[in-house]
Design a protein around this motif. Structure first.
Motif, PDB file in Angstrom:
ATOM      1  N   LEU A   1       0.831  -1.202   0.000  1.00  0.00           N
ATOM      2  CA  LEU A   1       0.000   0.000   0.000  1.00  0.00           C
ATOM      3  C   LEU A   1       0.863   1.249   0.000  1.00  0.00           C
ATOM      4  O   LEU A   1       0.578   2.212  -0.725  1.00  0.00           O
ATOM      5  CB  LEU A   1      -0.955  -0.016   1.198  1.00  0.00           C
ATOM      6  N   ALA A   2       1.938   1.256   0.784  1.00  0.00           N
ATOM      7  CA  ALA A   2       2.842   2.409   0.805  1.00  0.00           C
ATOM      8  C   ALA A   2       3.477   2.629  -0.563  1.00  0.00           C
ATOM      9  O   ALA A   2       3.577   3.765  -1.044  1.00  0.00           O
ATOM     10  CB  ALA A   2       3.918   2.218   1.873  1.00  0.00           C
ATOM     11  N   ALA A   3       3.914   1.555  -1.213  1.00  0.00           N
ATOM     12  CA  ALA A   3       4.541   1.670  -2.533  1.00  0.00           C
ATOM     13  C   ALA A   3       3.532   2.143  -3.578  1.00  0.00           C
ATOM     14  O   ALA A   3       3.857   2.966  -4.447  1.00  0.00           O
ATOM     15  CB  ALA A   3       5.159   0.341  -2.949  1.00  0.00           C
ATOM     16  N   ALA A   4       2.304   1.642  -3.516  1.00  0.00           N
ATOM     17  CA  ALA A   4       1.268   2.067  -4.462  1.00  0.00           C
ATOM     18  C   ALA A   4       0.931   3.542  -4.265  1.00  0.00           C
ATOM     19  O   ALA A   4       0.805   4.294  -5.237  1.00  0.00           O
ATOM     20  CB  ALA A   4       0.024   1.202  -4.304  1.00  0.00           C
ATOM     21  N   ASN A   5       0.799   3.974  -3.020  1.00  0.00           N
ATOM     22  CA  ASN A   5       0.524   5.396  -2.756  1.00  0.00           C
ATOM     23  C   ASN A   5       1.689   6.282  -3.183  1.00  0.00           C
ATOM     24  O   ASN A   5       1.487   7.365  -3.713  1.00  0.00           O
ATOM     25  CB  ASN A   5       0.187   5.612  -1.285  1.00  0.00           C
ATOM     26  N   ASP A   6       2.911   5.809  -2.955  1.00  0.00           N
ATOM     27  CA  ASP A   6       4.094   6.548  -3.382  1.00  0.00           C
ATOM     28  C   ASP A   6       4.096   6.691  -4.907  1.00  0.00           C
ATOM     29  O   ASP A   6       4.366   7.763  -5.439  1.00  0.00           O
ATOM     30  CB  ASP A   6       5.358   5.825  -2.908  1.00  0.00           C
TER      31      ASP A   6
ATOM     32  N   LEU B   1      -4.088   1.124 -10.776  1.00  0.00           N
ATOM     33  CA  LEU B   1      -3.106   0.854  -9.734  1.00  0.00           C
ATOM     34  C   LEU B   1      -3.847   0.198  -8.583  1.00  0.00           C
ATOM     35  O   LEU B   1      -4.773   0.778  -8.021  1.00  0.00           O
ATOM     36  CB  LEU B   1      -2.448   2.173  -9.299  1.00  0.00           C
ATOM     37  N   ARG B   2      -3.461  -1.046  -8.253  1.00  0.00           N
ATOM     38  CA  ARG B   2      -4.205  -1.827  -7.282  1.00  0.00           C
ATOM     39  C   ARG B   2      -3.260  -2.567  -6.352  1.00  0.00           C
ATOM     40  O   ARG B   2      -2.113  -2.820  -6.709  1.00  0.00           O
ATOM     41  CB  ARG B   2      -5.108  -2.819  -8.006  1.00  0.00           C
ATOM     42  N   THR B   3      -3.748  -2.896  -5.181  1.00  0.00           N
ATOM     43  CA  THR B   3      -2.989  -3.742  -4.263  1.00  0.00           C
ATOM     44  C   THR B   3      -3.790  -5.010  -4.017  1.00  0.00           C
ATOM     45  O   THR B   3      -5.020  -4.982  -3.966  1.00  0.00           O
ATOM     46  CB  THR B   3      -2.696  -3.050  -2.916  1.00  0.00           C
ATOM     47  N   LEU B   4      -3.076  -6.104  -3.886  1.00  0.00           N
ATOM     48  CA  LEU B   4      -3.682  -7.385  -3.548  1.00  0.00           C
ATOM     49  C   LEU B   4      -2.688  -8.094  -2.645  1.00  0.00           C
ATOM     50  O   LEU B   4      -1.633  -8.535  -3.108  1.00  0.00           O
ATOM     51  CB  LEU B   4      -3.976  -8.210  -4.798  1.00  0.00           C
TER      52      LEU B   4
ATOM     53  N   GLY C   1      -8.347  -6.959  -6.208  1.00  0.00           N
ATOM     54  CA  GLY C   1      -7.767  -6.232  -5.076  1.00  0.00           C
ATOM     55  C   GLY C   1      -8.451  -4.917  -4.783  1.00  0.00           C
ATOM     56  O   GLY C   1      -9.627  -4.712  -5.066  1.00  0.00           O
ATOM     57  N   GLU C   2      -7.663  -4.018  -4.207  1.00  0.00           N
ATOM     58  CA  GLU C   2      -8.145  -2.688  -3.812  1.00  0.00           C
ATOM     59  C   GLU C   2      -7.487  -1.626  -4.672  1.00  0.00           C
ATOM     60  O   GLU C   2      -6.258  -1.635  -4.856  1.00  0.00           O
ATOM     61  CB  GLU C   2      -7.803  -2.412  -2.341  1.00  0.00           C
ATOM     62  N   GLY C   3      -8.277  -0.687  -5.172  1.00  0.00           N
ATOM     63  CA  GLY C   3      -7.749   0.373  -6.023  1.00  0.00           C
ATOM     64  C   GLY C   3      -7.043   1.454  -5.226  1.00  0.00           C
ATOM     65  O   GLY C   3      -7.404   1.743  -4.085  1.00  0.00           O
ATOM     66  N   VAL C   4      -6.032   2.030  -5.837  1.00  0.00           N
ATOM     67  CA  VAL C   4      -5.329   3.191  -5.287  1.00  0.00           C
ATOM     68  C   VAL C   4      -5.495   4.312  -6.307  1.00  0.00           C
ATOM     69  O   VAL C   4      -5.091   4.154  -7.470  1.00  0.00           O
ATOM     70  CB  VAL C   4      -3.838   2.889  -5.043  1.00  0.00           C
ATOM     71  N   ALA C   5      -6.083   5.416  -5.898  1.00  0.00           N
ATOM     72  CA  ALA C   5      -6.357   6.522  -6.810  1.00  0.00           C
ATOM     73  C   ALA C   5      -5.069   7.259  -7.169  1.00  0.00           C
ATOM     74  O   ALA C   5      -4.232   7.517  -6.319  1.00  0.00           O
ATOM     75  CB  ALA C   5      -7.361   7.485  -6.179  1.00  0.00           C
ATOM     76  N   VAL C   6      -4.969   7.598  -8.446  1.00  0.00           N
ATOM     77  CA  VAL C   6      -3.859   8.423  -8.923  1.00  0.00           C
ATOM     78  C   VAL C   6      -4.432   9.828  -9.090  1.00  0.00           C
ATOM     79  O   VAL C   6      -5.321  10.035  -9.918  1.00  0.00           O
ATOM     80  CB  VAL C   6      -3.295   7.901 -10.259  1.00  0.00           C
ATOM     81  N   PRO C   7      -3.956  10.807  -8.295  1.00  0.00           N
ATOM     82  CA  PRO C   7      -4.479  12.161  -8.416  1.00  0.00           C
ATOM     83  C   PRO C   7      -4.245  12.712  -9.828  1.00  0.00           C
ATOM     84  O   PRO C   7      -3.248  12.394 -10.460  1.00  0.00           O
ATOM     85  CB  PRO C   7      -3.671  12.970  -7.395  1.00  0.00           C
ATOM     86  N   SER C   8      -5.171  13.509 -10.308  1.00  0.00           N
ATOM     87  CA  SER C   8      -4.998  14.073 -11.647  1.00  0.00           C
ATOM     88  C   SER C   8      -4.372  15.439 -11.601  1.00  0.00           C
ATOM     89  O   SER C   8      -4.128  16.022 -10.631  1.00  0.00           O
ATOM     90  CB  SER C   8      -6.334  14.149 -12.375  1.00  0.00           C
TER      91      SER C   8
END
Length: 181
Positions: free
Chosen positions: A114-119, A141-144, A174-181
């Motif tokens: 999750l930290a890597a996906a958010n980064d 971008l997702r985490t599983l 999995g769970e999505g991680v939003a990419v800010p636009s």
């Protein structure tokens, strides 16, 4: 004299607007640094097998087939993902063998994933990351578990219509991680 004041006021207004626009851009402060130039991350081996099966299943449900890629592929990536072992899948698209790559990264734990996906999401939205993608690029971008799943595409850019179906198919994994636009 009035023209000089008007010109100075206009110049000041432009500077204020330019400052405000740059101040609104996301700031990216990496928590880690990139690997040395030329280094290649290790293959993930069994650490991505469950995520790989989940991705293959989601793609199959959408009528898409994929295999572990024999073609070397490395997307632009933030520093936390750049060093992670990975498995690269490619969706079978006979009309466009240069697209359809999905990268599954292996991290040490679900929290690390999750930290890597958010980064990565923050990196993509910041000017330092945004320059790596054409305007309009979309990201899935997702985490599983302890894996991060990444697919990016520019809608309509591939001669094979299947490319635009990959991202929506991955939304079920999995769970999505939003990419800010």
């Amino acid at each position: 004299m009035t023209r000089l004041r008007a010109g100075a006021a206009l110049l000041t207004a432009c500077a204020v607007v330019a400052f405000a626009v740059t101040a609104c851009a996301p700031v990216y402060n990496p928590r880690t640094t990139y690997q040395p130039a030329g280094s290649t991350p290790l293959p993930a081996g069994d650490t991505t097998s469950a995520a790989t099966q989940a991705v293959l299943g989601a793609l199959a449900s959408a009528g898409l087939q994929a295999t572990v890629s024999a073609t070397p592929y490395r997307p632009p990536e933030g520093p936390l993902l750049s060093a992670a072992p990975r498995t690269v899948l490619q969706v079978t698209m006979p009309d466009d063998p240069t697209h359809g790559f999905i990268v599954i990264y292996a991290l040490d734990s679900p929290n690390a994933a999750l930290a890597a996906a958010n980064d990565h999401a923050t990196w993509v939205a910041a000017p330092v990351g945004k320059i790596n993608f054409p305007p309009g690029t979309r990201f899935e971008l997702r985490t599983l578990g302890s894996n991060v799943i990444l697919f990016n595409w520019l809608p309509g850019s591939s001669p094979d219509a299947r490319n635009d179906r990959i991202g929506p198919a991955l939304e079920t994994v999995g769970e999505g991680v939003a990419v800010p636009s």
